[in-house]
Design a protein around this motif. Sequence first.
Motif, short mmCIF file in Angstrom:
data_model
loop_
_atom_site.label_atom_id
_atom_site.label_comp_id
_atom_site.label_asym_id
_atom_site.label_seq_id
_atom_site.Cartn_x
_atom_site.Cartn_y
_atom_site.Cartn_z
N UNK A 19 1.06 -1.34 -0.29
CA UNK A 19 0.29 -0.18 -0.26
C UNK A 19 0.47 0.64 -0.63
N UNK A 20 1.74 1.51 0.53
CA UNK A 20 2.52 2.65 0.42
C UNK A 20 4.30 1.81 -0.16
N UNK A 21 4.19 1.81 -1.38
CA UNK A 21 5.37 0.88 -1.51
C UNK A 21 6.76 1.44 -1.70
N UNK A 22 8.07 1.65 -1.45
CA UNK A 22 8.91 2.49 -1.34
C UNK A 22 9.58 2.58 -2.43
N UNK A 23 10.34 3.72 -2.75
CA UNK A 23 11.10 3.53 -4.22
C UNK A 23 9.61 3.32 -5.56
N UNK A 60 14.66 2.15 -8.82
CA UNK A 60 12.73 2.78 -9.29
C UNK A 60 12.01 1.81 -9.41
N UNK A 61 10.78 1.38 -9.99
CA UNK A 61 10.16 0.52 -10.26
C UNK A 61 8.46 0.90 -10.31
N UNK A 62 8.06 1.28 -11.28
CA UNK A 62 6.24 0.91 -11.87
C UNK A 62 5.80 0.37 -12.16
N UNK A 63 4.88 -0.19 -11.97
CA UNK A 63 3.48 -0.77 -12.70
C UNK A 63 2.34 -1.78 -11.58
N UNK A 64 2.01 -2.52 -12.07
CA UNK A 64 0.02 -2.85 -11.75
C UNK A 64 0.57 -4.65 -11.15
N UNK A 65 -0.02 -5.02 -9.72
CA UNK A 65 0.37 -6.12 -9.15
C UNK A 65 -0.60 -6.38 -7.89
N UNK A 72 7.13 -6.90 -2.90
CA UNK A 72 8.14 -7.82 -2.66
C UNK A 72 9.48 -7.23 -3.61
N UNK A 73 8.36 -5.95 -4.53
CA UNK A 73 9.58 -5.05 -5.37
C UNK A 73 10.07 -3.89 -4.69
N UNK A 74 9.18 -3.57 -3.45
CA UNK A 74 9.26 -2.46 -2.70
C UNK A 74 10.09 -3.17 -0.83
N UNK A 75 10.17 -4.23 -0.84
CA UNK A 75 11.27 -4.89 0.18
C UNK A 75 12.70 -5.31 -0.46
N UNK A 76 12.72 -5.43 -1.78
CA UNK A 76 13.91 -5.65 -2.97
C UNK A 76 14.46 -4.33 -3.00
#
Length: 149
Positions: A19-23, A60-65, A72-76
């Motif tokens: 809900x609050x992704x980092x990067x 940084x990452x973007x996208x939907x899922x 997982x992307x945020x933690x990574x």
Amino acid sequence: MNLGNLSDLYRQLILDHAQHPHHHGELASADQTVTLNNPTCGDVIKLQVELKDNQVADLAFSGDGCSISQASASMMTDLVKGQSLPEVQHEIATFLEMLMGNNDADEDVDALGDAAVLATVVKFPARIKCATLAWKALEQAIGEANNHE
């Protein structure tokens, strides 16, 4: 703490990152951009990586899922920013081994930080691709960078 409470704590950590992704966003200084998708769940991750002096300077990452792929992307991204490429490659391998249920990775799992809670995903085989999507994008980005040197 009983296992039910521990499971709730893990679930809350995953939801918080989702809900609050980092990067999350775009990275203007990216050297490598990789977009991967998981057709079984509909996840799409666009990962942008800036490499300097044999380390991940920024990403940084973007996208939907689904929640798992986004968390997982945020933690990574939290884990690998600022690390050397050999360290990042080791953490990618540890994460992927963990999600394949390989107990040999157990000694290194603590080094994964928040991402270690995703070990619970191994109980849900259909969700493993969700959890590994961003990690495989990072692995590809580093591989492409190494091929261009």
